[in-house]
Write a protein that holds these residues in place. Structure first.
Motif, PDB file in Angstrom:
ATOM      1  N   GLY A   1       6.533   6.157  -0.267  1.00 57.41           N
ATOM      2  CA  GLY A   1       6.948   4.756  -0.310  1.00 57.41           C
ATOM      3  C   GLY A   1       5.776   3.802  -0.271  1.00 57.41           C
ATOM      4  O   GLY A   1       4.654   4.152  -0.636  1.00 57.41           O
ATOM      5  N   HIS A   2       6.048   2.593   0.184  1.00 65.82           N
ATOM      6  CA  HIS A   2       5.031   1.550   0.285  1.00 65.82           C
ATOM      7  C   HIS A   2       5.244   0.741   1.554  1.00 65.82           C
ATOM      8  O   HIS A   2       6.365   0.612   2.042  1.00 65.82           O
ATOM      9  CB  HIS A   2       5.085   0.604  -0.924  1.00 65.82           C
ATOM     10  CG  HIS A   2       4.702   1.232  -2.212  1.00 65.82           C
ATOM     11  ND1 HIS A   2       5.600   1.968  -2.981  1.00 65.82           N
ATOM     12  CD2 HIS A   2       3.523   1.263  -2.880  1.00 65.82           C
ATOM     13  CE1 HIS A   2       4.985   2.405  -4.065  1.00 65.82           C
ATOM     14  NE2 HIS A   2       3.724   1.983  -4.027  1.00 65.82           N
ATOM     15  N   LEU A   3       4.169   0.188   2.065  1.00 65.16           N
ATOM     16  CA  LEU A   3       4.236  -0.748   3.180  1.00 65.16           C
ATOM     17  C   LEU A   3       3.550  -2.046   2.763  1.00 65.16           C
ATOM     18  O   LEU A   3       2.556  -2.032   2.032  1.00 65.16           O
ATOM     19  CB  LEU A   3       3.555  -0.186   4.426  1.00 65.16           C
ATOM     20  CG  LEU A   3       4.275   0.961   5.149  1.00 65.16           C
ATOM     21  CD1 LEU A   3       3.412   1.459   6.309  1.00 65.16           C
ATOM     22  CD2 LEU A   3       5.643   0.520   5.657  1.00 65.16           C
ATOM     23  N   SER A   4       4.089  -3.146   3.240  1.00 65.46           N
ATOM     24  CA  SER A   4       3.501  -4.449   2.966  1.00 65.46           C
ATOM     25  C   SER A   4       2.318  -4.702   3.895  1.00 65.46           C
ATOM     26  O   SER A   4       2.251  -4.159   5.004  1.00 65.46           O
ATOM     27  CB  SER A   4       4.553  -5.542   3.161  1.00 65.46           C
ATOM     28  OG  SER A   4       3.956  -6.821   3.209  1.00 65.46           O
ATOM     29  N   ILE A   5       1.399  -5.540   3.431  1.00 64.10           N
ATOM     30  CA  ILE A   5       0.296  -5.966   4.294  1.00 64.10           C
ATOM     31  C   ILE A   5       0.837  -6.653   5.547  1.00 64.10           C
ATOM     32  O   ILE A   5       0.196  -6.659   6.590  1.00 64.10           O
ATOM     33  CB  ILE A   5      -0.647  -6.908   3.511  1.00 64.10           C
ATOM     34  CG1 ILE A   5      -1.934  -7.177   4.302  1.00 64.10           C
ATOM     35  CG2 ILE A   5       0.051  -8.213   3.145  1.00 64.10           C
ATOM     36  CD1 ILE A   5      -2.966  -7.975   3.522  1.00 64.10           C
TER      37      ILE A   5
ATOM     38  N   PHE B   1       0.845  -1.190   0.000  1.00 59.13           N
ATOM     39  CA  PHE B   1       0.000   0.000   0.000  1.00 59.13           C
ATOM     40  C   PHE B   1       0.881   1.241   0.000  1.00 59.13           C
ATOM     41  O   PHE B   1       1.939   1.267   0.641  1.00 59.13           O
ATOM     42  CB  PHE B   1      -0.911   0.006   1.241  1.00 59.13           C
ATOM     43  CG  PHE B   1      -1.732  -1.240   1.392  1.00 59.13           C
ATOM     44  CD1 PHE B   1      -2.962  -1.347   0.768  1.00 59.13           C
ATOM     45  CD2 PHE B   1      -1.261  -2.319   2.139  1.00 59.13           C
ATOM     46  CE1 PHE B   1      -3.723  -2.502   0.905  1.00 59.13           C
ATOM     47  CE2 PHE B   1      -2.005  -3.478   2.276  1.00 59.13           C
ATOM     48  CZ  PHE B   1      -3.246  -3.570   1.653  1.00 59.13           C
ATOM     49  N   SER B   2       0.452   2.267  -0.711  1.00 60.29           N
ATOM     50  CA  SER B   2       1.205   3.516  -0.758  1.00 60.29           C
ATOM     51  C   SER B   2       1.219   4.164   0.618  1.00 60.29           C
ATOM     52  O   SER B   2       0.218   4.149   1.342  1.00 60.29           O
ATOM     53  CB  SER B   2       0.593   4.478  -1.777  1.00 60.29           C
ATOM     54  OG  SER B   2       0.640   3.921  -3.078  1.00 60.29           O
ATOM     55  N   LYS B   3       2.360   4.723   0.972  1.00 62.77           N
ATOM     56  CA  LYS B   3       2.500   5.372   2.269  1.00 62.77           C
ATOM     57  C   LYS B   3       3.487   6.511   2.152  1.00 62.77           C
ATOM     58  O   LYS B   3       4.646   6.322   1.795  1.00 62.77           O
ATOM     59  CB  LYS B   3       2.986   4.359   3.316  1.00 62.77           C
ATOM     60  CG  LYS B   3       3.307   4.946   4.683  1.00 62.77           C
ATOM     61  CD  LYS B   3       2.071   5.399   5.429  1.00 62.77           C
ATOM     62  CE  LYS B   3       2.413   5.842   6.843  1.00 62.77           C
ATOM     63  NZ  LYS B   3       1.219   6.293   7.591  1.00 62.77           N
ATOM     64  N   ALA B   4       3.024   7.735   2.444  1.00 60.61           N
ATOM     65  CA  ALA B   4       3.897   8.912   2.461  1.00 60.61           C
ATOM     66  C   ALA B   4       4.323   9.182   3.901  1.00 60.61           C
ATOM     67  O   ALA B   4       3.494   9.202   4.810  1.00 60.61           O
ATOM     68  CB  ALA B   4       3.174  10.115   1.885  1.00 60.61           C
TER      69      ALA B   4
END
Length: 222
Positions: free
Chosen positions: A68-72, A54-57
C-alpha cells in the motif's frame, strides 16, 4: 476555471444528503455543525490524499503481504502545515486535526470588505510555524467565492514565506466558477480539492445556490 490537472471534484454518494441538510435555511446551528463536519471529514481525507505518498508493505493478520501507501501526513506530520483562513477555515481545521492530530497549524486572518461592492479581501495578520517554506500546505477555507481571500492567502504563503506553489493543496466545501478561475489565473500549480462547484456568484458576491455565511452558521453567530 481551474484545469482538470489541478482541480479535483470529490465523488461521494454521501455528499448529496449532507448538502441537502447544510444548504437548508431551516437547519439550526447544532445540525449544521453535525452535518457539515461529516462532509468536511470526507473533504479532509480527500485533500490529505493529494499530499505526497510513500510505498509501504504491511503484513495482515492472515500473514499476507499488502503493498500500500502512506501519506506524508502519517509518516512525517511535522512536514505538513494546515493553514486556516480564519474564521470559517477553523471549522475545516478541526476535521483535519481529527485525522492528523500532530499536523502543524497556521492561521491567516483574512476577511471580505462587506462595505465594498467588490468585496475585496483584507489581510490582517498571519501566524505560521518556523520553516513553513519547506512544508507541504493544506490551505483551508470552506467557501471559494470571488477567490480574493484565497489569492491573498496564497500570495502571502508563496511570496512572503517562500512556499512552493506546487506544495499547496487548497481544500474547500463549496466553490464556484468565478473563484476557481481567479485562483487558477494567479496560481495555476496549486491543487484545489472541492466537494461541490456551484453555479455562480450573485450581485452581492455570494455563491448561488450556496448555503449562506458558513462561519456564521457553523459558529452560531447568525
Amino acid at each position: 476555471m481551474a484545469t482538470s490537472e489541478n482541480l479535483f471534484l470529490i465523488k461521494s454518494n454521501a455528499l448529496e444528503t449532507l448538502f441537502t441538510k447544510i444548504r437548508d435555511r431551516e437547519t439550526n446551528s447544532q445540525e449544521f455543525v453535525h452535518y457539515s463536519k461529516r462532509a468536511m471529514r470526507i473533504l479532509a481525507e480527500e485533500a490529505a490524499a493529494h499530499l505526497p505518498t510513500f510505498s509501504k508493505a504491511v503484513t495482515t493478520p492472515t500473514n499476507a503481504i499488502y503493498n500500500g501507501h502512506l501519506s506524508i501526513l502519517d509518516t512525517n506530520p511535522d512536514d505538513v502545515c494546515a493553514v486556516s483562513i480564519v474564521r470559517a477555515g477553523d471549522s475545516l481545521l478541526e476535521c483535519v486535526r481529527e485525522i492528523a492530530p500532530s499536523v502543524r497549524v497556521g492561521k491567516m486572518w483574512i476577511q471580505r470588505n462587506e462595505s465594498s461592492a467588490d468585496k475585496e479581501a483584507v489581510h490582517s495578520c498571519t501566524k505560521l510555524p518556523k520553516g513553513v517554506k519547506d512544508m507541504h500546505i493544506l490551505l483551508l477555507d470552506p467557501m471559494l467565492a470571488t477567490g480574493g481571500s484565497a489569492c491573498a492567502a496564497l500570495n502571502t504563503l508563496i511570496k512572503e514565506y517562500g512556499v512552493a506553489e506546487e506544495n499547496i493543496v487548497f481544500a474547500n466545501v463549496i466553490s464556484c466558477p468565478e473563484g476557481l478561475k481567479c485562483v487558477a489565473q494567479h496560481y495555476p500549480r496549486i491543487k484545489i480539492v472541492t466537494c461541490c462547484i456551484d453555479e455562480c456568484l450573485n450581485e452581492d458576491k455570494y455563491i448561488m445556490p450556496g448555503l449562506g455565511d458558513y462561519g456564521d452558521r457553523f459558529f452560531n453567530t447568525v
